[in-house]
Write a protein that holds these residues in place. Sequence first.
Motif, PDB file in Angstrom:
ATOM      1  N   MET A  92      35.878  41.216  34.168  1.00  0.00           N
ATOM      2  CA  MET A  92      35.354  40.185  35.067  1.00  0.00           C
ATOM      3  C   MET A  92      36.449  39.201  35.449  1.00  0.00           C
ATOM      4  O   MET A  92      36.624  38.849  36.604  1.00  0.00           O
ATOM      5  N   VAL A  93      37.156  38.782  34.423  1.00  0.00           N
ATOM      6  CA  VAL A  93      38.164  37.772  34.638  1.00  0.00           C
ATOM      7  C   VAL A  93      39.279  38.296  35.533  1.00  0.00           C
ATOM      8  O   VAL A  93      39.798  37.573  36.379  1.00  0.00           O
TER       9      VAL A  93
ATOM     10  N   LEU B   7      40.228  37.366  43.050  1.00  0.00           N
ATOM     11  CA  LEU B   7      39.625  36.476  44.041  1.00  0.00           C
ATOM     12  C   LEU B   7      40.552  35.298  44.317  1.00  0.00           C
ATOM     13  O   LEU B   7      40.754  34.913  45.459  1.00  0.00           O
ATOM     14  N   GLN B   8      41.099  34.773  43.260  1.00  0.00           N
ATOM     15  CA  GLN B   8      42.039  33.664  43.400  1.00  0.00           C
ATOM     16  C   GLN B   8      43.169  34.088  44.333  1.00  0.00           C
ATOM     17  O   GLN B   8      43.563  33.360  45.230  1.00  0.00           O
ATOM     18  N   GLU B   9      43.660  35.278  44.052  1.00  0.00           N
ATOM     19  CA  GLU B   9      44.744  35.805  44.869  1.00  0.00           C
ATOM     20  C   GLU B   9      44.341  35.887  46.328  1.00  0.00           C
ATOM     21  O   GLU B   9      45.076  35.482  47.218  1.00  0.00           O
TER      22      GLU B   9
ATOM     23  N   LYS C 196      43.502  43.045  53.246  1.00  0.00           N
ATOM     24  CA  LYS C 196      42.653  41.922  52.820  1.00  0.00           C
ATOM     25  C   LYS C 196      41.185  42.320  52.853  1.00  0.00           C
ATOM     26  O   LYS C 196      40.406  41.973  51.971  1.00  0.00           O
ATOM     27  N   ARG C 197      40.849  43.043  53.864  1.00  0.00           N
ATOM     28  CA  ARG C 197      39.465  43.531  53.957  1.00  0.00           C
ATOM     29  C   ARG C 197      39.106  44.352  52.735  1.00  0.00           C
ATOM     30  O   ARG C 197      38.051  44.182  52.147  1.00  0.00           O
TER      31      ARG C 197
ATOM     32  N   GLU D  92      36.217  44.748  47.608  1.00  0.00           N
ATOM     33  CA  GLU D  92      36.160  44.971  46.168  1.00  0.00           C
ATOM     34  C   GLU D  92      35.622  43.746  45.448  1.00  0.00           C
ATOM     35  O   GLU D  92      34.801  43.857  44.539  1.00  0.00           O
ATOM     36  N   ALA D  93      36.102  42.596  45.871  1.00  0.00           N
ATOM     37  CA  ALA D  93      35.634  41.350  45.268  1.00  0.00           C
ATOM     38  C   ALA D  93      34.117  41.249  45.383  1.00  0.00           C
ATOM     39  O   ALA D  93      33.418  40.904  44.427  1.00  0.00           O
ATOM     40  N   ILE D  94      33.622  41.570  46.567  1.00  0.00           N
ATOM     41  CA  ILE D  94      32.182  41.518  46.784  1.00  0.00           C
ATOM     42  C   ILE D  94      31.479  42.479  45.834  1.00  0.00           C
ATOM     43  O   ILE D  94      30.456  42.154  45.230  1.00  0.00           O
ATOM     44  N   GLY D  95      32.068  43.620  45.675  1.00  0.00           N
ATOM     45  CA  GLY D  95      31.501  44.598  44.744  1.00  0.00           C
ATOM     46  C   GLY D  95      31.397  44.039  43.344  1.00  0.00           C
ATOM     47  O   GLY D  95      30.350  44.104  42.702  1.00  0.00           O
ATOM     48  N   VAL D  96      32.482  43.473  42.877  1.00  0.00           N
ATOM     49  CA  VAL D  96      32.519  42.920  41.530  1.00  0.00           C
ATOM     50  C   VAL D  96      31.452  41.853  41.334  1.00  0.00           C
ATOM     51  O   VAL D  96      30.652  41.914  40.393  1.00  0.00           O
ATOM     52  N   VAL D  97      31.445  40.900  42.216  1.00  0.00           N
ATOM     53  CA  VAL D  97      30.487  39.808  42.064  1.00  0.00           C
ATOM     54  C   VAL D  97      29.056  40.314  42.186  1.00  0.00           C
ATOM     55  O   VAL D  97      28.165  39.849  41.485  1.00  0.00           O
ATOM     56  N   THR D  98      28.859  41.292  43.040  1.00  0.00           N
ATOM     57  CA  THR D  98      27.518  41.857  43.177  1.00  0.00           C
ATOM     58  C   THR D  98      27.063  42.481  41.862  1.00  0.00           C
ATOM     59  O   THR D  98      25.935  42.294  41.425  1.00  0.00           O
TER      60      THR D  98
END
Lengths: 154, 154
Positions: A75-76, A82-84, A98-99, A104-110
């Motif tokens: 997770m971290v 995301l920070q990046e 970037k897309r 991927e970020a969206i996937g993770v948070v989802t």
Amino acid sequence: MSQSTEAYLQIGEVAERTGVTQRTLRFYEEKGLLRQPSRMDGGFRLYSEDDVTRVAHIRRLQNLLGLTLAEIKEMVEAEEMLQEIKAQYRPEADVSEKRRQLQEAIGVVTRQHGIVSQKAEQMSEMKEQMEERLRTFERWMTELEQMERKAPVA
Amino acid sequence: MSQSTEAYLQIGEVAERTGVTQRTLRFYEEKGLLRQPSRMDGGFRLYSEDDVTRVAHIRRLQNLLGLTLAEIKEMVEAEEMLQEIKAQYRPEADVSEKRRQLQEAIGVVTRQHGIVSQKAEQMSEMKEQMEERLRTFERWMTELEQMERKAPVA
DNA sequence: CATAACCTTGACGTAGAAGTAAAGTCTCGG
DNA sequence: CCGAGACTTTACTTCTACGTCAAGGTTATG
């Protein structure tokens, strides 16, 4: 703009402020949950406010969701990404890259959200069961009291 | 009325039905999380349906609330008391004693309820944070897509 | 009554998440 | 420049929650 000049913390202060031991901080670093902090010339670790936040976050994931450090690491790492992304958001970079990252970020948070939602729901269920129980007990209690009024202590 | 005649289960069946290993069942017994089950003449453990329920409960407390077995033991012991009260509810017994027990039972469940409520609330908070995040990302995503439409891949 | 399947206790092993101790190094105020 | 207190790494220990044999006893079935 945020940590422009300094405001660096030594491990002792971070430990105090986060409520974990120094050992734990080093341990998290070892396990890759915290980035290698910067160091003073002599080797003393120097943490940022961000690190403090991070520790709090780790603890929440541990206590609230009961995740293992390995899971939390994933997770971290995602958060790191995301920070990046946030950082790179302005600077010129391949837009389609970037897309991809964002995707991927969206996937993770989802996924994270899914876990939390599920747990939250089960939690609510438990809560209601307990409330139901409490009502039952209180009903019994009033019944008992009525019995006592009719036939007081011998 | 419920388990009048028999319906006793051996450890293997209980393990299968609860999804924990036999080792775990013995371990819980050792730790006082499960009552000593009755035994066959040869020494084989005989569990009741209640025990099955109990194991499920233990697992929920572990997975959902992340409690240690020691903490769960306390809770379970409290539940035990509740069972007792339920059983004694009809038979003649000192009314004020029953009052005391009920009072305590209410206390126990209230405490449990407190823990669950708190966790549930924190959970909701987390959930919202994640939703907020997701919205942000999706906003970024649409922005990115618009950029792509204006300046397609070189 | 043999034997496969199931169970018993006992003892040791393990992964995860740190705690604790040792021996030496740094930093900083006086 | 020096000493108290903060920090460093390394290594060993602890605690939880089981896993994994091992060696043998029990039960059901043909």
